[in-house]
Scaffold this motif. Structure first.
Motif, PDB file in Angstrom:
ATOM      1  N   LYS A 116       0.842  -1.200   0.000  1.00  0.00           N
ATOM      2  CA  LYS A 116       0.000   0.000   0.000  1.00  0.00           C
ATOM      3  C   LYS A 116       0.873   1.243   0.000  1.00  0.00           C
ATOM      4  O   LYS A 116       2.013   1.228   0.469  1.00  0.00           O
ATOM      5  N   THR A 139       0.416   5.877  -0.221  1.00  0.00           N
ATOM      6  CA  THR A 139      -0.419   7.068  -0.392  1.00  0.00           C
ATOM      7  C   THR A 139      -0.219   7.595  -1.805  1.00  0.00           C
ATOM      8  O   THR A 139       0.865   7.481  -2.384  1.00  0.00           O
ATOM      9  N   LYS A 192      -0.656  10.954  -4.365  1.00  0.00           N
ATOM     10  CA  LYS A 192      -0.845  12.396  -4.477  1.00  0.00           C
ATOM     11  C   LYS A 192      -0.811  12.788  -5.948  1.00  0.00           C
ATOM     12  O   LYS A 192      -0.045  12.215  -6.729  1.00  0.00           O
ATOM     13  N   ASP A 241      -3.356  15.234  -1.745  1.00  0.00           N
ATOM     14  CA  ASP A 241      -3.680  13.866  -1.330  1.00  0.00           C
ATOM     15  C   ASP A 241      -4.928  13.357  -2.046  1.00  0.00           C
ATOM     16  O   ASP A 241      -5.956  14.044  -2.094  1.00  0.00           O
ATOM     17  N   GLY A 290      -5.637   9.535  -1.878  1.00  0.00           N
ATOM     18  CA  GLY A 290      -6.074   8.378  -1.097  1.00  0.00           C
ATOM     19  C   GLY A 290      -4.946   7.388  -0.920  1.00  0.00           C
ATOM     20  O   GLY A 290      -3.772   7.695  -1.157  1.00  0.00           O
ATOM     21  N   VAL A 291      -5.300   6.181  -0.493  1.00  0.00           N
ATOM     22  CA  VAL A 291      -4.340   5.103  -0.270  1.00  0.00           C
ATOM     23  C   VAL A 291      -4.590   4.002  -1.288  1.00  0.00           C
ATOM     24  O   VAL A 291      -5.719   3.525  -1.451  1.00  0.00           O
ATOM     25  N   GLU A 303       3.918   7.276  -2.052  1.00  0.00           N
ATOM     26  CA  GLU A 303       4.728   7.147  -0.839  1.00  0.00           C
ATOM     27  C   GLU A 303       4.366   5.823  -0.166  1.00  0.00           C
ATOM     28  O   GLU A 303       3.303   5.698   0.449  1.00  0.00           O
ATOM     29  N   LEU A 352       3.621   2.787   2.171  1.00  0.00           N
ATOM     30  CA  LEU A 352       3.295   2.638   3.587  1.00  0.00           C
ATOM     31  C   LEU A 352       3.580   1.221   4.077  1.00  0.00           C
ATOM     32  O   LEU A 352       3.542   0.968   5.280  1.00  0.00           O
TER      33      LEU A 352
END
Length: 222
Positions: free
Chosen positions: A158, A160, A162, A167, A169-170, A205, A207
């Protein structure tokens, strides 16, 4: 009172066997076609499931005369020319390039292929650009579909997402598969992030401990 299933419709009973309606479009992203199959479960020897030949299906296709998805770009990771064309870069912790041979998730008779991939660690940032052709900029779009080919041996990936720093979402694909390692995952960017733009910069990014990149495709949803 006869029970009607909300998503599967009016169930039928034929010789003790239930029949259901399954809307594959809800769970299987596809463009020009897909291959479907049945897998017998643990009750395959039950009288109601005598053999795979007992299972039958009728397929209805609901379409429209114009394409709903328009391919606007493709980014092949670990290909210098493709990465340069899309401004692809990874910053932060060092990433790892590697190759692997496997098949796509699905039937075991699918041939294996060898693909180059990049493993990006948590704490790193991935950036690339998506350009919209001029002839499509004048047409309304409902969204941008980011389709990623990944190494599914990395579980529960997972990150993020952008768009131009905002932003969205994930992006997550749960689970994993160490045998059939190639898989696809889609993320839809709403049209609000695209209005009046000829291009967007995508930032990812991670996670999860690892995020694998093999290829990205970009589609306008129209």
């Amino acid at each position: 009172k006869k029970k009607v299933w909300k998503l599967h419709g009016d169930r039928a009973m034929i010789n003790g066997v239930h029949a259901f309606r399954r809307l594959l479009v809800d769970v299987v992203p596809w463009s020009s076609g897909f291959h479907g199959s049945f897998e017998m479960g643990s009750n395959a020897t039950h009288n109601n499931y005598r053999a795979a030949e007992d299972i039958a299906t009728t397929t209805f296709y609901y379409g429209r005369p114009t394409p709903g998805l328009t391919l606007v770009g493709s980014l092949i990771v670990a290909n210098a020319h493709s990465e340069k064309a899309h401004g692809y870069e990874v910053s932060g912790k060092p990433s790892e390039d590697y190759t692997f041979t496997s098949r796509f998730v699905g039937p075991v008779n699918v041939p294996t292929v060898t693909r180059a991939a990049r493993r990006v660690r948590i704490g790193s940032t991935i950036r690339f650009e998506v350009l919209f052709p001029l002839y499509l900029q004048m047409r309304p779009a409902f969204g941008l579909v980011l389709r990623r080919v990944l190494d599914f041996a990395e579980y529960n990936q997972k990150a993020t997402v952008k768009i131009d720093g905002a932003d969205v979402g994930v992006w997550m694909i749960p689970g994993g598969n160490a045998i059939s390692r190639l898989a696809e995952s889609d993320f839809i960017v709403p049209s609000d992030f695209l209005l009046g733009k000829s291009s967007v910069q995508v930032t990812l990014e991670p996670l999860s401990p690892a995020w694998s990149d093999v290829q990205y495709q970009f589609f306008l949803l129209q």
